[in-house]
Scaffold this motif. Sequence first.
Motif, PDB file in Angstrom:
ATOM      1  N   GLN A 194       0.826  -1.206   0.000  1.00  8.17           N
ATOM      2  CA  GLN A 194       0.000   0.000   0.000  1.00  8.17           C
ATOM      3  C   GLN A 194       0.864   1.261   0.000  1.00  8.17           C
ATOM      4  OE1 GLN A 194      -2.320  -1.031   3.519  1.00  8.17           O
ATOM      5  NE2 GLN A 194      -4.190  -1.088   2.292  1.00  8.17           N
ATOM      6  N   ARG A 195       1.956   1.246   0.764  1.00 10.36           N
ATOM      7  CA  ARG A 195       2.836   2.415   0.800  1.00 10.36           C
ATOM      8  C   ARG A 195       3.452   2.673  -0.571  1.00 10.36           C
ATOM      9  NH1 ARG A 195       4.409  -0.168   5.614  1.00 10.36           N
ATOM     10  NH2 ARG A 195       6.514  -0.654   4.851  1.00 10.36           N
ATOM     11  N   ALA A 196       3.840   1.615  -1.248  1.00 12.81           N
ATOM     12  CA  ALA A 196       4.401   1.765  -2.594  1.00 12.81           C
ATOM     13  C   ALA A 196       3.358   2.346  -3.551  1.00 12.81           C
ATOM     14  CB  ALA A 196       4.912   0.421  -3.103  1.00 12.81           C
ATOM     15  N   GLU A 197       2.116   1.904  -3.415  1.00 20.42           N
ATOM     16  CA  GLU A 197       1.053   2.406  -4.290  1.00 20.42           C
ATOM     17  C   GLU A 197       0.757   3.875  -3.997  1.00 20.42           C
ATOM     18  OE1 GLU A 197      -1.181   1.972  -7.573  1.00 20.42           O
ATOM     19  OE2 GLU A 197       0.081   0.412  -6.669  1.00 20.42           O
ATOM     20  N   ILE A 198       0.779   4.250  -2.730  1.00 25.94           N
ATOM     21  CA  ILE A 198       0.580   5.654  -2.371  1.00 25.94           C
ATOM     22  C   ILE A 198       1.635   6.523  -3.060  1.00 25.94           C
ATOM     23  CG2 ILE A 198       0.831   7.316  -0.463  1.00 25.94           C
ATOM     24  CD1 ILE A 198      -0.547   5.195   1.331  1.00 25.94           C
ATOM     25  N   ARG A 199       2.869   6.084  -3.020  1.00 21.89           N
ATOM     26  CA  ARG A 199       3.945   6.891  -3.625  1.00 21.89           C
ATOM     27  C   ARG A 199       3.809   6.937  -5.145  1.00 21.89           C
ATOM     28  NH1 ARG A 199       6.921   4.206   0.807  1.00 21.89           N
ATOM     29  NH2 ARG A 199       7.143   5.797   2.431  1.00 21.89           N
ATOM     30  N   ARG A 200       3.290   5.884  -5.750  1.00 21.89           N
ATOM     31  CA  ARG A 200       3.042   5.936  -7.197  1.00 21.89           C
ATOM     32  C   ARG A 200       1.954   6.966  -7.513  1.00 21.89           C
ATOM     33  NH1 ARG A 200       4.600   0.317  -7.186  1.00 21.89           N
ATOM     34  NH2 ARG A 200       2.574  -0.354  -6.422  1.00 21.89           N
ATOM     35  N   ILE A 201       0.931   7.009  -6.697  1.00 23.58           N
ATOM     36  CA  ILE A 201      -0.141   7.989  -6.908  1.00 23.58           C
ATOM     37  C   ILE A 201       0.403   9.408  -6.778  1.00 23.58           C
ATOM     38  CG2 ILE A 201      -2.315   8.877  -5.972  1.00 23.58           C
ATOM     39  CD1 ILE A 201      -2.921   5.925  -5.117  1.00 23.58           C
ATOM     40  N   LEU A 202       1.231   9.653  -5.772  1.00 20.11           N
ATOM     41  CA  LEU A 202       1.797  10.995  -5.578  1.00 20.11           C
ATOM     42  C   LEU A 202       2.689  11.374  -6.758  1.00 20.11           C
ATOM     43  CD1 LEU A 202       2.655  10.927  -1.760  1.00 20.11           C
ATOM     44  CD2 LEU A 202       0.574  11.719  -2.891  1.00 20.11           C
ATOM     45  N   ALA A 203       3.414  10.404  -7.299  1.00 16.57           N
ATOM     46  CA  ALA A 203       4.250  10.691  -8.474  1.00 16.57           C
ATOM     47  C   ALA A 203       3.386  11.089  -9.667  1.00 16.57           C
ATOM     48  CB  ALA A 203       5.115   9.485  -8.812  1.00 16.57           C
ATOM     49  N   GLU A 204       2.211  10.491  -9.805  1.00 15.14           N
ATOM     50  CA  GLU A 204       1.295  10.859 -10.886  1.00 15.14           C
ATOM     51  C   GLU A 204       0.850  12.311 -10.764  1.00 15.14           C
ATOM     52  OE1 GLU A 204      -1.892   8.039 -10.591  1.00 15.14           O
ATOM     53  OE2 GLU A 204      -0.582   6.324 -10.963  1.00 15.14           O
ATOM     54  N   LEU A 205       0.898  12.828  -9.557  1.00 21.54           N
ATOM     55  CA  LEU A 205       0.527  14.222  -9.294  1.00 21.54           C
ATOM     56  C   LEU A 205       1.747  15.134  -9.264  1.00 21.54           C
ATOM     57  CD1 LEU A 205      -2.182  13.570  -6.561  1.00 21.54           C
ATOM     58  CD2 LEU A 205      -2.562  14.364  -8.896  1.00 21.54           C
ATOM     59  N   ASP A 206       2.854  14.671  -9.831  1.00 25.23           N
ATOM     60  CA  ASP A 206       4.088  15.473  -9.901  1.00 25.23           C
ATOM     61  C   ASP A 206       4.549  15.951  -8.534  1.00 25.23           C
ATOM     62  OD1 ASP A 206       3.970  15.095 -12.617  1.00 25.23           O
ATOM     63  OD2 ASP A 206       3.176  17.097 -13.068  1.00 25.23           O
ATOM     64  N   ASP A 207       4.230  15.159  -7.498  1.00 19.32           N
ATOM     65  CA  ASP A 207       4.664  15.450  -6.123  1.00 19.32           C
ATOM     66  C   ASP A 207       4.191  16.805  -5.617  1.00 19.32           C
ATOM     67  OD1 ASP A 207       6.043  12.997  -5.673  1.00 19.32           O
ATOM     68  OD2 ASP A 207       7.677  13.728  -6.922  1.00 19.32           O
ATOM     69  N   VAL A 208       3.024  17.261  -6.090  1.00 21.36           N
ATOM     70  CA  VAL A 208       2.461  18.488  -5.505  1.00 21.36           C
ATOM     71  C   VAL A 208       1.781  18.188  -4.175  1.00 21.36           C
ATOM     72  CG1 VAL A 208       2.161  19.564  -7.768  1.00 21.36           C
ATOM     73  CG2 VAL A 208       0.220  18.360  -6.713  1.00 21.36           C
ATOM     74  N   VAL A 209       1.600  16.905  -3.881  1.00 19.36           N
ATOM     75  CA  VAL A 209       1.005  16.479  -2.612  1.00 19.36           C
ATOM     76  C   VAL A 209       2.038  15.676  -1.829  1.00 19.36           C
ATOM     77  CG1 VAL A 209      -0.819  15.106  -1.505  1.00 19.36           C
ATOM     78  CG2 VAL A 209      -1.325  16.424  -3.583  1.00 19.36           C
ATOM     79  N   ARG A 210       2.107  15.942  -0.532  1.00 20.25           N
ATOM     80  CA  ARG A 210       3.001  15.198   0.361  1.00 20.25           C
ATOM     81  C   ARG A 210       2.154  14.334   1.295  1.00 20.25           C
ATOM     82  NH1 ARG A 210       6.892  18.904   3.638  1.00 20.25           N
ATOM     83  NH2 ARG A 210       4.889  19.745   4.332  1.00 20.25           N
ATOM     84  N   TRP A 211       2.691  13.154   1.599  1.00 18.50           N
ATOM     85  CA  TRP A 211       2.015  12.218   2.509  1.00 18.50           C
ATOM     86  C   TRP A 211       2.676  12.288   3.881  1.00 18.50           C
ATOM     87  CZ3 TRP A 211       3.624   6.549   3.009  1.00 18.50           C
ATOM     88  CH2 TRP A 211       2.781   5.880   3.914  1.00 18.50           C
TER      89      TRP A 211
END
Length: 274
Positions: free
Chosen positions: A103-120
Amino acid sequence: MALSQNGWKAGTPEEIGGLDTSKVAGVGFPQGVRRGPAAVVLHYLLYQLHTRVEPLRAGWCWGYHYKRIEGSDDLSNHASATAVDYNAPDHPMGKRNTFSAAQRAEIRRILAELDDVVRWGGDYEGRPDDMHFEIVAGVAKVERVAARLTGNPAPTPPSKPGRPAPGPEIPYPLPKRYFFGPESGGDESVSGVHARRFAGHTDRYWIQTWANQLRRRGWPVGQGRRYLTRAGNDGKFGPEYDQLVRAFQRDQALSVDGELGPMTWAAAYRNPIR
């Protein structure tokens, strides 16, 4: 004017331009999120979390709330309606790795899709906050990401002549095939954790030196700023340094791999400031 930690205007819903109270996958967020591009980005994030990580649970997801960060005088990003909490009771503040490794890996893939404008918040180097997701980029970049998500690309501003990078240039200090990166990356990944020495200084010194060069270039680097927010420039390569390196690589049109190698190092000293 009150600003939340990420630099966005905070205040009442009217003062920040209104709230989008739309549901995501049938689940609402109390008082919603900031209307406009921020809502586009956060709603995309939440729908991806719902379908790819774990389903949103009604009553467990929160949005706008005018408040300060616990233990700080800074306004929370909830106060500008640019942050959300996701399935909060299952992922309490202070408890790390409440999501599985997959799940953590998938979260980081999602954030990469958003060009890292969102931080977890699960990537915080200090007190973790696995429930928490917050916008950390400025308005213009969020607008560009939102335009891409909605299929309406924003116009590219005309390029401006660059200013020379501040000097003098400091040569790359590591041997061939070595790079600055996380402790988990093997012997060739130099993390700053073990006080290894290269070219007369510790690895931490060199990581700090490169981050300071970005600060000299005008990047908001340091404790309480956009990059290296939690621990500051401590020279220990963790998620916040990874975020900074990737952001700089993306800005400079380099290969985005999160590794601070010779090309990324040199770009900070050689490439003009746009």
